[in-house]
Design a protein around this motif. Structure first.
Motif, PDB file in Angstrom:
ATOM      1  N   ALA A 121      56.605 -28.181 -23.414  1.00 17.98           N
ATOM      2  CA  ALA A 121      57.752 -28.479 -22.569  1.00 17.98           C
ATOM      3  C   ALA A 121      58.848 -29.014 -23.476  1.00 17.98           C
ATOM      4  CB  ALA A 121      57.387 -29.513 -21.491  1.00 17.98           C
ATOM      5  N   ASP A 122      60.090 -28.889 -23.062  1.00 14.69           N
ATOM      6  CA  ASP A 122      61.177 -29.455 -23.878  1.00 14.69           C
ATOM      7  C   ASP A 122      62.233 -30.070 -22.974  1.00 14.69           C
ATOM      8  OD1 ASP A 122      63.757 -27.579 -23.714  1.00 14.69           O
ATOM      9  OD2 ASP A 122      62.013 -26.251 -23.749  1.00 14.69           O
ATOM     10  N   ASP A 123      62.972 -31.041 -23.535  1.00 13.74           N
ATOM     11  CA  ASP A 123      63.972 -31.753 -22.740  1.00 13.74           C
ATOM     12  C   ASP A 123      65.368 -31.176 -22.889  1.00 13.74           C
ATOM     13  OD1 ASP A 123      64.729 -32.530 -25.260  1.00 13.74           O
ATOM     14  OD2 ASP A 123      64.445 -34.689 -24.936  1.00 13.74           O
ATOM     15  N   GLY A 124      65.487 -30.054 -23.604  1.00 14.61           N
ATOM     16  CA  GLY A 124      66.790 -29.426 -23.789  1.00 14.61           C
ATOM     17  C   GLY A 124      67.665 -30.112 -24.819  1.00 14.61           C
ATOM     18  N   LYS A 125      67.133 -31.147 -25.463  1.00 12.77           N
ATOM     19  CA  LYS A 125      67.913 -31.897 -26.455  1.00 12.77           C
ATOM     20  C   LYS A 125      67.205 -31.946 -27.806  1.00 12.77           C
ATOM     21  CE  LYS A 125      69.810 -34.856 -22.807  1.00 12.77           C
ATOM     22  NZ  LYS A 125      69.902 -36.250 -22.268  1.00 12.77           N
ATOM     23  N   PHE A 178      40.655 -30.760 -13.315  1.00 14.77           N
ATOM     24  CA  PHE A 178      41.331 -31.662 -14.252  1.00 14.77           C
ATOM     25  C   PHE A 178      41.616 -30.961 -15.584  1.00 14.77           C
ATOM     26  CE2 PHE A 178      38.839 -34.370 -11.394  1.00 14.77           C
ATOM     27  CZ  PHE A 178      39.838 -35.200 -10.888  1.00 14.77           C
ATOM     28  N   ASP A 179      41.772 -29.647 -15.507  1.00 18.88           N
ATOM     29  CA  ASP A 179      42.138 -28.861 -16.674  1.00 18.88           C
ATOM     30  C   ASP A 179      43.616 -28.516 -16.549  1.00 18.88           C
ATOM     31  OD1 ASP A 179      42.168 -27.215 -18.903  1.00 18.88           O
ATOM     32  OD2 ASP A 179      41.336 -25.488 -17.845  1.00 18.88           O
ATOM     33  N   CYS A 180      44.422 -28.859 -17.549  1.00 16.92           N
ATOM     34  CA  CYS A 180      45.865 -28.624 -17.467  1.00 16.92           C
ATOM     35  C   CYS A 180      46.316 -27.650 -18.549  1.00 16.92           C
ATOM     36  CB  CYS A 180      46.626 -29.943 -17.605  1.00 16.92           C
ATOM     37  SG  CYS A 180      48.423 -29.726 -17.695  1.00 16.92           S
ATOM     38  N   GLU A 181      46.919 -26.538 -18.127  1.00 18.67           N
ATOM     39  CA  GLU A 181      47.467 -25.551 -19.055  1.00 18.67           C
ATOM     40  C   GLU A 181      48.947 -25.304 -18.806  1.00 18.67           C
ATOM     41  OE1 GLU A 181      45.256 -21.971 -19.453  1.00 18.67           O
ATOM     42  OE2 GLU A 181      43.318 -22.976 -19.631  1.00 18.67           O
ATOM     43  N   ALA A 182      49.580 -26.131 -17.976  1.00 19.65           N
ATOM     44  CA  ALA A 182      50.987 -25.920 -17.632  1.00 19.65           C
ATOM     45  C   ALA A 182      51.698 -27.266 -17.513  1.00 19.65           C
ATOM     46  CB  ALA A 182      51.098 -25.157 -16.313  1.00 19.65           C
ATOM     47  N   SER A 183      52.895 -27.346 -18.073  1.00 18.81           N
ATOM     48  CA  SER A 183      53.661 -28.594 -17.998  1.00 18.81           C
ATOM     49  C   SER A 183      55.151 -28.286 -18.060  1.00 18.81           C
ATOM     50  CB  SER A 183      53.274 -29.521 -19.160  1.00 18.81           C
ATOM     51  OG  SER A 183      53.607 -28.941 -20.409  1.00 18.81           O
ATOM     52  N   LEU A 184      55.955 -29.225 -17.590  1.00 17.28           N
ATOM     53  CA  LEU A 184      57.401 -29.137 -17.735  1.00 17.28           C
ATOM     54  C   LEU A 184      57.974 -30.535 -17.813  1.00 17.28           C
ATOM     55  CD1 LEU A 184      59.036 -29.838 -14.807  1.00 17.28           C
ATOM     56  CD2 LEU A 184      57.981 -27.652 -14.181  1.00 17.28           C
ATOM     57  N   TRP A 185      59.188 -30.626 -18.378  1.00 16.71           N
ATOM     58  CA  TRP A 185      59.913 -31.894 -18.471  1.00 16.71           C
ATOM     59  C   TRP A 185      61.069 -31.861 -17.503  1.00 16.71           C
ATOM     60  CZ3 TRP A 185      64.929 -33.274 -19.178  1.00 16.71           C
ATOM     61  CH2 TRP A 185      65.199 -34.616 -19.506  1.00 16.71           C
ATOM     62  N   HIS A 186      61.312 -32.997 -16.810  1.00 17.30           N
ATOM     63  CA  HIS A 186      62.473 -33.079 -15.914  1.00 17.30           C
ATOM     64  C   HIS A 186      62.839 -34.539 -15.698  1.00 17.30           C
ATOM     65  CE1 HIS A 186      65.314 -32.189 -12.742  1.00 17.30           C
ATOM     66  NE2 HIS A 186      64.627 -32.941 -11.877  1.00 17.30           N
ATOM     67  N   ALA A 187      64.080 -34.869 -16.015  1.00 19.61           N
ATOM     68  CA  ALA A 187      64.652 -36.191 -15.723  1.00 19.61           C
ATOM     69  C   ALA A 187      63.771 -37.334 -16.220  1.00 19.61           C
ATOM     70  CB  ALA A 187      64.903 -36.327 -14.216  1.00 19.61           C
ATOM     71  N   GLY A 188      63.331 -37.248 -17.461  1.00 19.47           N
ATOM     72  CA  GLY A 188      62.565 -38.339 -18.053  1.00 19.47           C
ATOM     73  C   GLY A 188      61.099 -38.370 -17.704  1.00 19.47           C
ATOM     74  N   LYS A 189      60.624 -37.348 -16.999  1.00 22.64           N
ATOM     75  CA  LYS A 189      59.221 -37.295 -16.621  1.00 22.64           C
ATOM     76  C   LYS A 189      58.589 -35.977 -17.064  1.00 22.64           C
ATOM     77  CE  LYS A 189      59.284 -40.297 -12.515  1.00 22.64           C
ATOM     78  NZ  LYS A 189      58.944 -40.377 -11.069  1.00 22.64           N
ATOM     79  N   LEU A 190      57.277 -36.034 -17.271  1.00 19.96           N
ATOM     80  CA  LEU A 190      56.492 -34.838 -17.524  1.00 19.96           C
ATOM     81  C   LEU A 190      55.681 -34.516 -16.284  1.00 19.96           C
ATOM     82  CD1 LEU A 190      55.307 -35.773 -21.104  1.00 19.96           C
ATOM     83  CD2 LEU A 190      56.808 -33.850 -20.527  1.00 19.96           C
ATOM     84  N   TYR A 191      55.672 -33.253 -15.926  1.00 22.85           N
ATOM     85  CA  TYR A 191      54.920 -32.785 -14.763  1.00 22.85           C
ATOM     86  C   TYR A 191      53.796 -31.885 -15.266  1.00 22.85           C
ATOM     87  CZ  TYR A 191      58.766 -34.563 -11.919  1.00 22.85           C
ATOM     88  OH  TYR A 191      59.699 -35.374 -11.313  1.00 22.85           O
ATOM     89  N   LEU A 192      52.578 -32.212 -14.863  1.00 27.68           N
ATOM     90  CA  LEU A 192      51.397 -31.470 -15.283  1.00 27.68           C
ATOM     91  C   LEU A 192      50.824 -30.710 -14.090  1.00 27.68           C
ATOM     92  CD1 LEU A 192      49.598 -34.270 -17.361  1.00 27.68           C
ATOM     93  CD2 LEU A 192      51.413 -32.702 -18.106  1.00 27.68           C
ATOM     94  N   PHE A 193      50.497 -29.443 -14.304  1.00 32.14           N
ATOM     95  CA  PHE A 193      49.952 -28.590 -13.247  1.00 32.14           C
ATOM     96  C   PHE A 193      48.548 -28.163 -13.652  1.00 32.14           C
ATOM     97  CE2 PHE A 193      54.492 -28.400 -13.124  1.00 32.14           C
ATOM     98  CZ  PHE A 193      54.846 -28.270 -11.783  1.00 32.14           C
ATOM     99  N   THR A 194      47.566 -28.476 -12.829  1.00 32.86           N
ATOM    100  CA  THR A 194      46.187 -28.198 -13.218  1.00 32.86           C
ATOM    101  C   THR A 194      45.780 -26.753 -12.930  1.00 32.86           C
ATOM    102  OG1 THR A 194      45.222 -28.882 -11.098  1.00 32.86           O
ATOM    103  CG2 THR A 194      45.511 -30.588 -12.799  1.00 32.86           C
ATOM    104  N   LYS A 195      44.761 -26.335 -13.674  1.00 33.14           N
ATOM    105  CA  LYS A 195      44.135 -25.030 -13.492  1.00 33.14           C
ATOM    106  C   LYS A 195      42.801 -25.275 -12.802  1.00 33.14           C
ATOM    107  CE  LYS A 195      42.583 -21.072 -16.287  1.00 33.14           C
ATOM    108  NZ  LYS A 195      42.502 -20.533 -17.665  1.00 33.14           N
TER     109      LYS A 195
END
Length: 301
Positions: A121-125, A178-195
Motif C-alpha cells: 500500500a502507499d500513501d501517495g507521498k 486471519f490470512d491477509c493478502e490485501a491492504s490499502l492506505w487511507h487518511a492515516g490508517k491501514l485497512y487489511l482485508f482477509t482471505k
C-alpha cells in the motif's frame, strides 16, 4: 526399341514415382510432426486466452521480467508511470521498480525478512507499506507491516500487530479467517482485508494506524464476498473500492470509503487472466492488475 531399353525406361519411371512419393510423405510427416502440433497448440491457446481477456474488458499491457518472482502486490513508484511490486513468501525481501510494460527499472532490498509478503500500500507521498501478513495456517504470531521510503531502504519502521478477535493459533478450521493478502492506505490508517480460508464467503476488514509500534488490528466490518480476496485499493477520490480475488474483481462505489464498504459490489469475471494478485488505481476510472504469473492488465471502470 530393344527389350533392354524398355526395361531401363520402366525402371527410371518407377524410381521417379517412388522419389516423388517419398518427398510427399516426408513433407506430410514434417507438417504433422509433434513440434508442429505443439506450435499450433500454443497459438490456439494464446488466441483463446486473448479472447477470454478481451471479453472481460481487460487490456493486456505488459509482462514482468523473470527476475520478479511471483508478483503479489502493487504500489505507486516515485515517478509517474512507475510501480513497485514484490515476490511471494520466502523470496528475497526486495521491492522491484517496474513500468507498465513490466520492464525492470530498479530494485531496493530491505533489511527485514520476507516471511510471507502479500501486499503493498502507499500513501501517495513516497511511503510504502509492505504487509508481511500472509498466514495460510492462521497460526502466525509475528505479523508485521513495514513502513519505508524506497529511496531510503535501510530506514524501515515496523508495525507489529495481532487481530483483536483471534484467540487461538491456529483457530478451529471453520474459523480460519486471519490470512491477509490485501491492504490499502487511507487518511492515516491501514485497512487489511482477509482471505477467508474457512467458509470462503467473508472478507473481514481490520484497521491499524500507519505509525510504527505494536498494535491490535480492530475489526471494522465483514464483507460477504464469494471469493478469496488477494488485493485491494481505493480510488484517488475515495469513491471506488476495488478488491481482486482469484480471477474475479469486486467493485464497491460510494461517496467515501465508509459508504463504499456498505455497498453491494459489482462482480466482474477475470477468467483467463491468470492468478490475479495485485491491484492499483491509476486514476479514478482505471485499474492496473497484476498476476502471480507476471501478466499486467488495465481495466476501465
Amino acid at each position: 526399341m530393344s527389350r533392354i531399353s524398355l526395361l531401363a525406361l520402366g525402371l527410371i519411371a518407377l524410381l521417379g514415382s517412388g522419389c516423388s512419393q517419398a518427398q510427399s510423405d516426408t513433407a506430410e510427416q514434417l507438417n504433422d510432426s509433434p513440434k508442429s502440433e505443439k506450435k499450433k497448440g500454443k497459438k490456439d491457446k494464446k488466441d483463446g486466452k486473448e479472447d477470454k481477456v478481451m471479453a472481460t474488458g481487460l487490456q493486456p499491457v505488459g509482462e514482468l521480467q523473470g527476475s520478479v518472482p511471483e508478483s503479489s502486490g502493487l504500489a505507486h513508484g516515485n515517478r509517474p508511470g512507475t510501480f513497485y511490486t514484490h515476490g511471494d513468501a520466502g523470496t528475497t525481501p526486495v521491492l522491484y521498480l517496474i513500468n507498465e510494460k513490466g520492464e525492470l527499472l530498479g530494485q531496493r532490498e530491505l533489511p527485514v525478512p520476507n516471511v510471507d509478503w502479500e501486499s503493498l500500500a502507499d500513501d501517495g507521498k513516497g511511503t510504502i507499506y509492505v504487509a508481511d501478513a500472509g498466514n495460510n495456517n492462521n497460526s502466525r504470531q509475528d505479523l508485521a507491516i513495514y513502513r519505508v521510503n524506497p529511496d531510503q531502504p535501510n530506514k524501515v519502521g515496523k508495525i507489529s500487530f495481532r487481530y483483536a478477535d483471534q484467540k487461538a493459533f491456529p483457530p478451529a478450521k471453520e474459523e480460519r479467517n486471519f490470512d491477509c493478502e490485501a491492504s490499502l492506505w487511507h487518511a492515516g490508517k491501514l485497512y487489511l482485508f482477509t482471505k477467508d480460508r474457512a467458509q470462503r464467503s467473508t472478507s473481514k476488514v481490520y484497521t491499524l494506524t500507519d505509525q510504527p509500534g505494536t498494535q491490535t488490528a480492530q475489526l471494522l466490518t465483514m464483507l460477504p464476498i464469494a471469493g478469496e480476496v488477494t488485493g485491494a485499493d481505493l480510488s484517488p477520490d475515495g469513491r471506488h473500492l476495488a478488491l481482486v480475488g482469484q480471477q474475479a474483481l469486486y467493485l464497491y462505489d460510494g461517496n467515501d470509503l465508509e459508504s463504499a464498504l456498505k455497498a453491494t459490489p459489482k462482480t466482474v469475471s477475470l477468467k483467463g487472466a491468470g492468478q490475479t494478485e495485485g491491484i492499483l488505481f491509476l486514476d479514478n476510472g482505471t485499474l492496473l492488475i497484476s498476476t502471480e504469473q507476471g501478466s499486467l492488465y488495465r481495466y476501465q471502470l
